[in-house]
Design a protein around this motif. Structure first.
Motif, PDB file in Angstrom:
ATOM      1  N   VAL A 197       0.843  -1.195   0.000  1.00  0.00           N
ATOM      2  CA  VAL A 197       0.000   0.000   0.000  1.00  0.00           C
ATOM      3  C   VAL A 197       0.884   1.252   0.000  1.00  0.00           C
ATOM      4  CG1 VAL A 197      -1.750   1.315   1.252  1.00  0.00           C
ATOM      5  CG2 VAL A 197      -1.886  -1.184   1.181  1.00  0.00           C
ATOM      6  N   SER A 198       0.713   2.104  -1.010  1.00  0.00           N
ATOM      7  CA  SER A 198       1.427   3.380  -1.048  1.00  0.00           C
ATOM      8  C   SER A 198       0.610   4.439  -0.311  1.00  0.00           C
ATOM      9  CB  SER A 198       1.677   3.813  -2.497  1.00  0.00           C
ATOM     10  OG  SER A 198       0.447   4.026  -3.161  1.00  0.00           O
ATOM     11  N   ARG A 199       1.192   5.631  -0.145  1.00  0.00           N
ATOM     12  CA  ARG A 199       0.503   6.689   0.603  1.00  0.00           C
ATOM     13  C   ARG A 199      -0.891   6.926   0.024  1.00  0.00           C
ATOM     14  NH1 ARG A 199       4.649  11.656  -0.296  1.00  0.00           N
ATOM     15  NH2 ARG A 199       6.029  10.071   0.556  1.00  0.00           N
ATOM     16  N   ASP A 200      -1.850   7.180   0.897  1.00  0.00           N
ATOM     17  CA  ASP A 200      -3.262   7.170   0.484  1.00  0.00           C
ATOM     18  C   ASP A 200      -3.942   8.538   0.601  1.00  0.00           C
ATOM     19  OD1 ASP A 200      -3.535   7.463   3.213  1.00  0.00           O
ATOM     20  OD2 ASP A 200      -4.797   5.701   3.512  1.00  0.00           O
ATOM     21  N   HIS A 201      -3.177   9.626   0.456  1.00  0.00           N
ATOM     22  CA  HIS A 201      -3.783  10.958   0.577  1.00  0.00           C
ATOM     23  C   HIS A 201      -4.873  11.187  -0.475  1.00  0.00           C
ATOM     24  CE1 HIS A 201      -0.737  11.839   3.473  1.00  0.00           C
ATOM     25  NE2 HIS A 201       0.238  11.787   2.597  1.00  0.00           N
ATOM     26  N   THR A 202      -4.687  10.655  -1.677  1.00  0.00           N
ATOM     27  CA  THR A 202      -5.703  10.828  -2.723  1.00  0.00           C
ATOM     28  C   THR A 202      -7.024  10.214  -2.292  1.00  0.00           C
ATOM     29  OG1 THR A 202      -4.113  10.981  -4.529  1.00  0.00           O
ATOM     30  CG2 THR A 202      -6.323  10.205  -5.096  1.00  0.00           C
ATOM     31  N   GLU A 203      -6.974   8.972  -1.801  1.00  0.00           N
ATOM     32  CA  GLU A 203      -8.204   8.305  -1.388  1.00  0.00           C
ATOM     33  C   GLU A 203      -8.865   9.035  -0.221  1.00  0.00           C
ATOM     34  OE1 GLU A 203      -5.269   4.804  -1.887  1.00  0.00           O
ATOM     35  OE2 GLU A 203      -5.145   6.970  -2.163  1.00  0.00           O
ATOM     36  N   GLN A 204      -8.055   9.442   0.761  1.00  0.00           N
ATOM     37  CA  GLN A 204      -8.607  10.126   1.936  1.00  0.00           C
ATOM     38  C   GLN A 204      -9.301  11.422   1.521  1.00  0.00           C
ATOM     39  OE1 GLN A 204      -8.720   8.973   4.919  1.00  0.00           O
ATOM     40  NE2 GLN A 204      -7.012   7.589   5.265  1.00  0.00           N
ATOM     41  N   MET A 205      -8.651  12.194   0.646  1.00  0.00           N
ATOM     42  CA  MET A 205      -9.217  13.490   0.286  1.00  0.00           C
ATOM     43  C   MET A 205     -10.415  13.348  -0.644  1.00  0.00           C
ATOM     44  SD  MET A 205      -7.364  16.979  -1.045  1.00  0.00           S
ATOM     45  CE  MET A 205      -6.292  17.057   0.387  1.00  0.00           C
ATOM     46  N   LEU A 206     -10.335  12.435  -1.620  1.00  0.00           N
ATOM     47  CA  LEU A 206     -11.477  12.250  -2.521  1.00  0.00           C
ATOM     48  C   LEU A 206     -12.719  11.807  -1.744  1.00  0.00           C
ATOM     49  CD1 LEU A 206      -9.964  10.566  -5.716  1.00  0.00           C
ATOM     50  CD2 LEU A 206     -10.864  12.903  -5.492  1.00  0.00           C
ATOM     51  N   ALA A 207     -12.526  10.976  -0.719  1.00  0.00           N
ATOM     52  CA  ALA A 207     -13.664  10.573   0.120  1.00  0.00           C
ATOM     53  C   ALA A 207     -14.299  11.797   0.764  1.00  0.00           C
ATOM     54  CB  ALA A 207     -13.215   9.575   1.173  1.00  0.00           C
ATOM     55  N   SER A 293      -7.576  15.710  11.548  1.00  0.00           N
ATOM     56  CA  SER A 293      -7.822  16.979  10.869  1.00  0.00           C
ATOM     57  C   SER A 293      -8.061  16.697   9.395  1.00  0.00           C
ATOM     58  CB  SER A 293      -6.624  17.925  11.040  1.00  0.00           C
ATOM     59  OG  SER A 293      -6.811  19.115  10.285  1.00  0.00           O
ATOM     60  N   GLY A 294      -9.280  16.949   8.933  1.00  0.00           N
ATOM     61  CA  GLY A 294      -9.605  16.744   7.525  1.00  0.00           C
ATOM     62  C   GLY A 294      -9.395  15.322   7.052  1.00  0.00           C
ATOM     63  N   GLY A 295      -9.687  14.347   7.907  1.00  0.00           N
ATOM     64  CA  GLY A 295      -9.522  12.953   7.533  1.00  0.00           C
ATOM     65  C   GLY A 295      -8.102  12.434   7.690  1.00  0.00           C
ATOM     66  N   GLU A 296      -7.164  13.284   8.135  1.00  0.00           N
ATOM     67  CA  GLU A 296      -5.775  12.878   8.312  1.00  0.00           C
ATOM     68  C   GLU A 296      -5.403  12.905   9.799  1.00  0.00           C
ATOM     69  OE1 GLU A 296      -3.453  11.922   6.138  1.00  0.00           O
ATOM     70  OE2 GLU A 296      -4.378  12.389   4.199  1.00  0.00           O
ATOM     71  N   ARG A 297      -4.602  11.923  10.223  1.00  0.00           N
ATOM     72  CA  ARG A 297      -4.120  11.896  11.600  1.00  0.00           C
ATOM     73  C   ARG A 297      -2.975  12.883  11.760  1.00  0.00           C
ATOM     74  NH1 ARG A 297      -3.190   5.641  12.938  1.00  0.00           N
ATOM     75  NH2 ARG A 297      -2.350   6.528  14.846  1.00  0.00           N
ATOM     76  N   VAL A 298      -2.978  13.627  12.867  1.00  0.00           N
ATOM     77  CA  VAL A 298      -1.996  14.676  13.133  1.00  0.00           C
ATOM     78  C   VAL A 298      -1.527  14.531  14.582  1.00  0.00           C
ATOM     79  CG1 VAL A 298      -1.623  17.182  13.225  1.00  0.00           C
ATOM     80  CG2 VAL A 298      -3.130  16.227  11.479  1.00  0.00           C
ATOM     81  N   ALA A 299      -0.270  14.900  14.839  1.00  0.00           N
ATOM     82  CA  ALA A 299       0.253  14.882  16.215  1.00  0.00           C
ATOM     83  C   ALA A 299       1.413  15.860  16.318  1.00  0.00           C
ATOM     84  CB  ALA A 299       0.710  13.481  16.605  1.00  0.00           C
ATOM     85  N   ASP A 300       1.775  16.202  17.558  1.00  0.00           N
ATOM     86  CA  ASP A 300       3.045  16.866  17.826  1.00  0.00           C
ATOM     87  C   ASP A 300       4.041  15.748  18.145  1.00  0.00           C
ATOM     88  OD1 ASP A 300       1.600  19.226  17.607  1.00  0.00           O
ATOM     89  OD2 ASP A 300       1.277  19.369  19.778  1.00  0.00           O
ATOM     90  N   ILE A 301       5.259  15.858  17.613  1.00  0.00           N
ATOM     91  CA  ILE A 301       6.253  14.793  17.784  1.00  0.00           C
ATOM     92  C   ILE A 301       7.436  15.335  18.584  1.00  0.00           C
ATOM     93  CG2 ILE A 301       7.681  13.064  16.659  1.00  0.00           C
ATOM     94  CD1 ILE A 301       5.984  13.301  14.174  1.00  0.00           C
ATOM     95  N   ALA A 302       7.705  14.691  19.730  1.00  0.00           N
ATOM     96  CA  ALA A 302       8.860  15.060  20.550  1.00  0.00           C
ATOM     97  C   ALA A 302      10.013  14.103  20.246  1.00  0.00           C
ATOM     98  CB  ALA A 302       8.489  14.982  22.033  1.00  0.00           C
ATOM     99  N   VAL A 303      11.220  14.678  20.115  1.00  0.00           N
ATOM    100  CA  VAL A 303      12.406  13.863  19.865  1.00  0.00           C
ATOM    101  C   VAL A 303      13.547  14.411  20.709  1.00  0.00           C
ATOM    102  CG1 VAL A 303      13.046  15.266  17.843  1.00  0.00           C
ATOM    103  CG2 VAL A 303      13.983  12.958  18.094  1.00  0.00           C
ATOM    104  N   GLU A 304      14.378  13.522  21.240  1.00  0.00           N
ATOM    105  CA  GLU A 304      15.562  13.971  21.983  1.00  0.00           C
ATOM    106  C   GLU A 304      16.738  13.082  21.624  1.00  0.00           C
ATOM    107  OE1 GLU A 304      15.261  12.124  26.346  1.00  0.00           O
ATOM    108  OE2 GLU A 304      13.578  13.473  25.873  1.00  0.00           O
ATOM    109  N   ALA A 305      17.935  13.560  21.890  1.00  0.00           N
ATOM    110  CA  ALA A 305      19.156  12.862  21.504  1.00  0.00           C
ATOM    111  C   ALA A 305      19.185  11.452  22.093  1.00  0.00           C
ATOM    112  CB  ALA A 305      20.368  13.655  21.964  1.00  0.00           C
ATOM    113  N   ALA A 306      19.730  10.525  21.301  1.00  0.00           N
ATOM    114  CA  ALA A 306      19.766   9.119  21.720  1.00  0.00           C
ATOM    115  C   ALA A 306      20.976   8.438  21.087  1.00  0.00           C
ATOM    116  CB  ALA A 306      18.484   8.411  21.301  1.00  0.00           C
TER     117      ALA A 306
END
Length: 435
Positions: A197-207, A293-306
């Motif tokens: 399965v490739s990215r599905d933005h087209t399907e999400q938005m057309l719906a 948001s608009g049929g798409e999942r959204v989040a804030d992403i925290a990252v720290e050195a590892a």
């Protein structure tokens, strides 16, 4: 002589919040799909970058009204699903493969002639993979090099396009989207089956525009739109682009004492391979404030050195992180042990041959650290990294990856850094702010 930008080594850990610019894939589609409606659509957080502006230019040439309220906000008003008009000039897709390939699908069923050109990079990129299924549907498209390259001419057909079941040899959102967009106007349902399965933005938005689609495994079926069945929403808010966030996910992981919060990032599951691979490498990444948001999942992403370690990944995950391979290769240089990347042959037909570009430029900074394979790379971690002059090859993702590599190591002299304007015009001002 090529302009050279100096990237200094990070003097301290990168700290703070970053507002990630709008998703490039979704920005393209928001303007295209809104332009097929007949009511105004208010688009927020649009990516004001060269690729997306190529789509704006093409839609305007087809009779769609596009008004910018500011750089990242616009109102698009179309003339209905059958309201595109014959362009008076050649349509210029610039550097944008998304613009060209999706518009091939959209214009193949139209009752008028259209001709496409693009820049030197796009002219070299293969279009046969889109042209073949569209021809199977009855489209008439003619181009250079056996119909494989620009310039391309799309000739109107007398009959409606045929709905087909296309088994794609590659998992490509651009190929799939072109076929589905042509299917909006076809005489029967259109199905695309992919190996993964490739990215599905087209399907999400057309719906969201009222189009009837059904998914089963790696197949998606689109049903032709009946009269009045295509309804534009009043508003689309574009999430931040995880492909742009990727540079800061890696920088935050490999620059000591870093702690970053990346705001409003799209986490569509077909795009989050970068999170999976970095987490497997030992990165400290957490998702906060998850929402829709608009049929798409959204989040804030925290990252720290590892402390990262090498991993192996291949074809199965590649559709979910193909654009992030250059910056994942940077992470691999700083990891303990080897990282083995396979199934990435698609990178040879991007803006440049990215596998060759990564191998050539990384070799200048970390001699002996990288092996180029036919469909991938082997990267030896914990590499000794030197300061050197390198080229982006005119490729925006190479430019940003090399900048992150320089900042995390001994600095770098970067040729052709202006290519970042394709997808992230404010990238270097963010680096200056964090440094």
């Amino acid at each position: 002589m090529a302009e050279i930008r100096t990237i200094a080594p990070a003097r301290h850990g990168w700290q703070g919040e970053i507002d990630i610019p709008g998703d490039k894939s979704i920005s393209h589609r928001s303007v295209m799909f809104a332009g097929l409606g007949n009511t105004p659509v208010h688009i927020r957080n649009f990516l004001h970058a060269e690729d997306c502006l190529s789509t704006v230019g093409v839609m305007r040439a087809l009779g769609v009204d596009v008004k910018f309220l500011n750089e990242n906000e616009l109102i698009v008003t179309g003339n209905g699903l059958h309201g595109l008009t014959e362009p008076l000039t050649v349509l210029d897709a610039g550097n944008s493969g998304t613009t060209l390939r999706l518009m091939m699908g959209l214009l193949a069923p139209q009752p008028f002639l259209s001709v496409f050109c693009g820049d030197s990079s796009l002219t070299r990129r293969p279009m046969g993979r889109v042209l073949r299924p569209l021809s199977e549907m009855g489209a008439q498209i003619y181009g250079r090099s056996g119909n494989n390259n620009l310039p391309l001419t799309i000739v109107p057909t007398e009959a409606k396009l045929r709905g087909i079941h296309y088994k794609s040899p590659v998992a490509s959102a651009q190929v799939k989207s072109a076929i589905l967009l042509a299917g909006l106007y076809a005489d029967a349902p259109t199905t695309v089956t992919e190996p993964y399965v490739s990215r599905d933005h087209t399907e999400q938005m057309l719906a969201g525009f009222g189009v009837h689609l059904e998914r089963s495994g790696t197949s998606v079926t689109l049903y032709p739109v009946e009269k009045g069945g295509y309804r534009a929403p009043d508003e689309i808010t574009v999430p931040g682009d995880i492909s742009s966030a990727a540079f800061f996910l890696v920088a935050g992981s490999i620059i000591a004492d870093s702690r970053l919060l990346l705001k409003n990032v799209g986490i569509n599951p077909t795009r989050t391979g970068i999170l999976d691979v970095l987490t497997e490498m030992g990165a400290h990444i957490t998702l906060q404030n998850e929402r829709m948001s608009g049929g798409e999942r959204v989040a804030d992403i925290a990252v720290e050195a590892a402390h990262l370690h090498g991993v192996s990944f291949g074809a199965e995950i590649m559709p979910r992180l193909i654009d992030e391979i250059p910056v994942l290769a940077v992470a691999a240089l700083f990891a303990k042990g080897d990282t083995v990347i396979t199934g990435a042959g698609e990178l040879r037909v991007k803006e440049t041959d990215r596998l060759r570009a990564i191998a050539a430029e990384f070799q200048k900074l970390a001699p002996g650290s990288i092996e180029e394979r036919e469909d991938g790379l082997v990267i030896h971690g914990n590499a000794k990294i030197e300061r050197a002059q390198v080229s982006s090859w005119g490729d925006h993702r190479m430019a940003m990856s090399l900048a992150v590599l320089g900042a995390a190591a001994e600095g770098v002299l970067l040729e052709n850094s202006d290519s970042v304007n394709i997808s992230y015009p404010t990238f270097f001002s963010e680096l200056d702010r964090l440094s």
